[in-house]
Design a protein around this motif. Structure first.
Motif, short mmCIF file in Angstrom:
data_model
loop_
_atom_site.label_atom_id
_atom_site.label_comp_id
_atom_site.label_asym_id
_atom_site.label_seq_id
_atom_site.Cartn_x
_atom_site.Cartn_y
_atom_site.Cartn_z
N MET A 35 -6.88 -4.94 -0.16
CA MET A 35 -6.35 -5.90 -1.09
C MET A 35 -7.38 -6.40 -1.89
SD MET A 35 -3.01 -7.92 0.83
CE MET A 35 -3.92 -8.55 2.11
N TYR A 36 -7.41 -6.65 -2.93
CA TYR A 36 -8.29 -7.39 -3.77
C TYR A 36 -7.63 -8.59 -4.51
CZ TYR A 36 -7.03 -4.47 -7.87
OH TYR A 36 -6.10 -3.86 -8.73
N HIS A 37 -8.04 -9.93 -4.49
CA HIS A 37 -7.51 -10.97 -5.16
C HIS A 37 -8.54 -11.85 -5.59
CE1 HIS A 37 -7.05 -11.73 -0.58
NE2 HIS A 37 -7.82 -12.34 -1.07
N GLN A 116 4.98 7.57 3.94
CA GLN A 116 3.93 6.61 4.73
C GLN A 116 3.98 5.37 3.66
OE1 GLN A 116 -0.17 7.69 6.21
NE2 GLN A 116 -0.61 6.72 4.21
N LEU A 117 4.26 4.20 4.39
CA LEU A 117 4.30 2.88 3.47
C LEU A 117 3.15 1.88 4.10
CD1 LEU A 117 6.98 1.28 1.62
CD2 LEU A 117 5.87 0.02 3.59
N THR A 118 2.44 1.16 3.33
CA THR A 118 1.36 0.18 3.95
C THR A 118 1.95 -1.12 3.32
OG1 THR A 118 -0.21 1.55 3.77
CG2 THR A 118 -0.56 -0.82 3.80
N TYR A 119 2.48 -2.15 4.11
CA TYR A 119 2.80 -3.50 3.89
C TYR A 119 1.63 -4.23 3.66
CZ TYR A 119 7.34 -2.28 6.17
OH TYR A 119 8.73 -2.17 6.78
N PHE A 120 1.55 -4.93 2.58
CA PHE A 120 0.48 -5.80 2.12
C PHE A 120 1.04 -7.23 1.91
CE2 PHE A 120 -0.53 -1.65 0.39
CZ PHE A 120 -1.89 -1.48 0.42
N ASN A 121 0.79 -8.23 2.67
CA ASN A 121 1.24 -9.68 2.74
C ASN A 121 0.09 -10.30 1.92
OD1 ASN A 121 2.26 -11.99 2.92
ND2 ASN A 121 2.68 -12.04 5.18
N PHE A 137 6.80 3.94 12.47
CA PHE A 137 6.03 4.54 13.40
C PHE A 137 4.79 3.84 12.76
CE2 PHE A 137 9.02 7.83 13.60
CZ PHE A 137 9.41 7.93 14.91
N VAL A 138 3.96 2.83 13.40
CA VAL A 138 3.20 1.99 13.11
C VAL A 138 1.89 2.92 13.51
CG1 VAL A 138 1.62 -0.25 13.31
CG2 VAL A 138 4.17 -0.23 13.44
N ILE A 139 0.91 3.18 12.40
CA ILE A 139 -0.17 4.24 12.64
C ILE A 139 -1.45 3.33 12.31
CG2 ILE A 139 1.37 6.05 12.29
CD1 ILE A 139 -0.07 6.62 9.62
N ALA A 140 -1.39 2.27 11.66
CA ALA A 140 -2.76 1.56 11.30
C ALA A 140 -2.49 0.15 11.10
CB ALA A 140 -3.39 2.17 10.10
N LYS A 141 -3.57 -0.69 11.36
CA LYS A 141 -3.31 -2.20 11.14
C LYS A 141 -4.56 -2.65 10.36
CE LYS A 141 -2.80 -6.70 12.89
NZ LYS A 141 -4.07 -7.31 12.05
N ASP A 142 -4.67 -3.11 9.36
CA ASP A 142 -5.85 -3.55 8.26
C ASP A 142 -6.65 -2.45 7.90
OD1 ASP A 142 -4.85 -6.08 8.36
OD2 ASP A 142 -6.11 -6.56 10.07
N GLY A 143 -5.94 -1.13 7.84
CA GLY A 143 -6.64 0.09 7.28
C GLY A 143 -7.23 0.76 8.42
N GLY A 158 1.69 -10.78 9.08
CA GLY A 158 0.86 -12.02 8.72
C GLY A 158 0.24 -12.15 7.52
N PRO A 159 -0.28 -13.37 6.59
CA PRO A 159 -0.95 -13.31 5.52
C PRO A 159 -2.14 -12.54 5.62
CG PRO A 159 0.00 -15.53 6.25
CD PRO A 159 0.46 -14.67 7.33
N GLY A 160 -2.28 -11.90 4.51
CA GLY A 160 -3.57 -11.12 4.66
C GLY A 160 -3.57 -9.78 5.22
N GLU A 161 -2.56 -9.45 6.20
CA GLU A 161 -2.49 -8.39 7.36
C GLU A 161 -1.88 -7.14 6.07
OE1 GLU A 161 -2.05 -10.02 11.50
OE2 GLU A 161 -0.21 -9.54 10.67
N ARG A 162 -2.30 -6.11 6.77
CA ARG A 162 -1.85 -4.86 6.34
C ARG A 162 -1.38 -3.80 7.34
NH1 ARG A 162 -6.41 -6.34 5.01
NH2 ARG A 162 -7.55 -4.63 5.77
N TYR A 163 -0.24 -3.40 7.34
CA TYR A 163 0.60 -2.59 8.28
C TYR A 163 0.88 -1.10 7.65
CZ TYR A 163 0.54 -5.80 12.44
OH TYR A 163 0.57 -6.77 13.14
N THR A 164 0.34 -0.03 8.20
CA THR A 164 0.80 1.27 7.74
C THR A 164 1.75 1.93 8.55
OG1 THR A 164 -1.57 1.47 6.62
CG2 THR A 164 0.01 3.67 6.76
#
Length: 201
Positions: A35-37, A116-121, A137-143, A158-164
């Motif tokens: 993520m960029y911000h 495939q979907l990535t959650y970005f909080n 099916f959780v295959i990655a966390k934070d990339g 959680g805030p700032g986390e990414r789950y794929t």
């Protein structure tokens, strides 16, 4: 992580003022999901939408593996690769991809598709994301690819986390997809906020 190398004003660069531009150049050494911000005035800028998603390369898919008792096809191919940005503050408020229900955009798929979907909080709270009808099916966390992927009904992001996650909708219908903190999605007047639908045709 290749995205955390620089770019924090006013420490590592000057502020980018209204009407100005700034170009980041860096060498990427591994596949990543980021993520960029904004950091300057980030407490105001980020909740109001000054953020984005970034993908570099492709992650390896768990083709041919068994995850939590489910067999993933050896010839697995993705039909869709999507982001879902979670937010809960600022003018945007409780939202998915910058919109609140009923303006959230449903995700459509065909029966048997692999998504495939990535959650970005990008919000300030945790969001337990729940999809009716199908395993995630959780295959990655934070990339970072997981050595041991797993199936989950609800995923706490959680805030700032990414789950794929991978999703394989195998039944037609309209399936609710929402944050499971229920006051983020329901009120006495009906649904609002962090809820959308998976429409399987």
């Amino acid at each position: 992580m290749p995205f955390d190398q620089d770019g924090v004003a006013p420490i590592t660069q000057d502020m980018v003022m209204p009407g100005e531009t700034y170009t980041y150049r860096y060498t990427v050494t591994e596949a990543a999901v980021g993520m960029y911000h904004a950091h300057a005035h980030g407490d105001i800028a980020v909740p109001n939408g000054l953020f984005g998603t970034m993908y570099v390369g492709d992650m390896d898919l768990p083709a041919g593996r068994t995850i939590s008792g489910f067999e993933i096809p050896a010839d697995l191919e993705l039909d869709q690769d999507l982001p879902m940005v979670l937010n809960d503050a600022g003018e945007i408020g409780l939202s998915l991809d910058g919109k609140s229900f009923p303006a959230t955009h449903p995700i459509t798929a065909e029966v048997g598709d692999w998504i495939q979907l990535t959650y970005f909080n990008e919000g300030m709270q945790v969001h337990p994301m729940h999809l009716h009808g199908f395993e995630q099916f959780v295959i990655a966390k934070d990339g970072e690819e997981l050595d041991q992927p797993y199936a989950a009904d609800t995923i706490l992001v959680g805030p700032g986390e990414r789950y794929t996650v991978l999703i394989n909708p195998d039944q037609a219908g309209t399936w609710v997809w929402h944050c499971h903190i229920l006051n983020h999605v329901e009120s006495a007047e009906g649904m609002f906020g962090m809820v959308t639908a998976l429409v399987v045709q």
